[in-house]
Design an enzyme around this catalytic site. Structure first.
Site, PDB file in Angstrom:
ATOM      1  N   ASP A 326       6.765   6.383   3.219  1.00  0.00           N
ATOM      2  CA  ASP A 326       6.907   5.108   3.921  1.00  0.00           C
ATOM      3  C   ASP A 326       7.822   4.221   3.088  1.00  0.00           C
ATOM      4  OD1 ASP A 326       6.597   2.638   5.172  1.00  0.00           O
ATOM      5  OD2 ASP A 326       4.465   2.899   5.524  1.00  0.00           O
ATOM      6  N   ARG A 328       8.776   1.234   4.014  1.00  0.00           N
ATOM      7  CA  ARG A 328       8.503  -0.181   4.275  1.00  0.00           C
ATOM      8  C   ARG A 328       7.897  -0.813   3.028  1.00  0.00           C
ATOM      9  NH1 ARG A 328       4.574  -0.094   9.250  1.00  0.00           N
ATOM     10  NH2 ARG A 328       3.735   1.554   7.947  1.00  0.00           N
ATOM     11  N   SER A 350      -4.853  -5.570  12.944  1.00  0.00           N
ATOM     12  CA  SER A 350      -4.261  -4.555  12.080  1.00  0.00           C
ATOM     13  C   SER A 350      -5.358  -3.810  11.347  1.00  0.00           C
ATOM     14  CB  SER A 350      -3.308  -5.198  11.069  1.00  0.00           C
ATOM     15  OG  SER A 350      -2.776  -4.227  10.193  1.00  0.00           O
TER      16      SER A 350
END
Length: 414
Positions: A326, A328, A350
């Site tokens: 990932d 991000r 979330s």
């Protein structure tokens, strides 16, 4: 053979008499801070690395090269001012709170009118307008009775009245470096190297502390009175969503992105109708910031392996193709909350510990985490969900409204 002149990476052009001067990041007022000027028409006025419009600056360059755009064009900013007042908030004058956007970026005509009159090409990096959202999932919620139009937030046909904000990235390099725990020198050098030397000023102009990176920005959608979201006594619902074009736009069922996005929007509408406010933050980070090409390559690798698409190899195949699970990073995500003056989120749509931890580490309280309902998870996305559970990235929230969000093991990246 005639001698050739050496190539100079960048020239130190002296600023003209009307130049804006340096930028005092974190100053108390716009005038003390100074404008962010990324113009390419008057080199003497520039006080940043890079240019405006993020990734779209490349398209602008092509338009100029093709003769379709005047390279000296200056935008006519009449009637472009924000439709809603935002700030200033105390966080704007804290250089550690906001490092990735210009808090004064929507107030260019108001704050820097005198410099504009003198011919300095100052451009907004933030725009605030109003719109209506039309989503089939919201209309379905109306038909099924989960939501009821109130003709204020939710209109009769199921359209949502919103204030929306677009933000281009503006990086204060010392603050970015501190947020990631590296030195400014290291950050500048790696940015220079990994962009193929695209911005030589990163390593030759240490006096320039602000960088306009050619990346996607952020869009925020606010349901309810935008002036209330900084008030801790008024409940705020929120979804922070990282871009997934295949699911968000085209409805691909291999992941939970669009279902979670629309679920978050519905939750925000409900909160706004109850007298609170809703906030959806949409970040341009396609494919976990790896890009859509990489994402589709990973899809192929997952489905063609022996045994088919399996939760046990979900992250392994991503890392084999991309080099990382990932790409991000959520460390910069809280900046927009600081810009909006948010200090408390009552309902957070979330299951991501990464997102929650980024917010709480910046002093933003998260009261309740809200999981995606099981019935909204597409069949083909079950592999993704099981992979996250097995890897400890995906854990269900175990809190009730009014309690502090309990820390759970693992790091969810939903």
């Amino acid at each position: 053979m005639a001698a050739t002149k050496p190539i100079v990476l960048t020239s130190h052009t002296p600023r003209g008499p009307a130049g804006p001067g340096g930028i005092r990041w974190g100053a108390a007022t716009a005038q003390e801070r100074g404008p962010v000027v990324g113009t390419v028409s008057v080199a003497a006025h520039r006080n940043v690395i890079g240019t405006h419009s993020g990734s779209y600056s490349v398209y602008r360059a092509v338009s100029v090269a093709a003769g379709r755009m005047d390279p000296m064009h200056r935008p006519d900013l009449r009637n472009t001012a924000p439709v809603s007042a935002i700030g200033p908030h105390p966080q704007w004058s804290d250089a550690r709170k906001i490092v990735s956007l210009d808090p004064w970026g929507h107030l260019v005509t108001e704050a820097f009118g005198e410099a504009l009159e003198k011919g300095v090409d100052i451009r907004p990096t933030i725009a605030v307008t109003q719109a209506r959202l039309t989503l089939p999932e919201i209309r379905e919620a109306v038909v099924l009775g989960r939501l009821k139009p109130d003709n204020r937030i939710l209109l009769g046909r199921g359209d949502i009245q919103v204030t929306k904000v677009a933000l281009d990235p503006v990086w204060h390099l010392p603050g970015i470096a501190e947020r990631f725990g590296v030195t400014e020198h290291q950050l500048r050098r790696v940015l220079f190297e990994q962009t193929g030397g695209m911005y030589p000023e990163l390593v030759t102009r240490n006096d320039l502390k602000v960088f306009l990176p050619p990346i996607g920005g952020i869009t925020a959608y606010v349901m309810g009175d935008i002036s209330t979201i900084s008030d801790r006594s008024i409940p705020l619902a929120c979804r922070v969503h990282d871009e997934c074009n295949g699911s968000d736009v085209f409805g691909s069922d291999i992941c939970t992105c669009r279902p979670y996005l629309t679920h978050g929007i519905e939750m925000c509408v409900e909160m706004a109708q109850q007298g609170g406010a809703g906030l959806v933050v949409y970040n341009r980070k396609e494919g976990r910031a790896l890009g859509e090409v990489t994402k589709f390559l990973v899809y192929n690798a997952r489905k063609r392996q022996d045994g088919g698409d399996m939760a046990s190899t979900y992250f392994e195949r991503t890392e084999c193709v991309a080099g990382v699970q990932d790409a991000r990073f959520q460390e910069l995500m809280p900046d927009i909350f600081h810009w909006l003056g948010v200090t408390r989120i009552d309902r957070f749509a979330s299951m991501s510990d990464m997102k929650r931890d980024a917010l709480t580490s910046q002093g933003i309280e998260v009261v309740e985490g809200v999981d995606i309902p099981a019935e909204l998870i597409p069949e083909d996305a079950q592999v993704e969900m099981e992979a996250k559970k097995a890897a400890g990235y995906h854990t269900k929230s175990e809190v009730k409204k009014g309690e502090d969000l309990a820390r759970v093991k693992g790091r969810s990246i939903t």
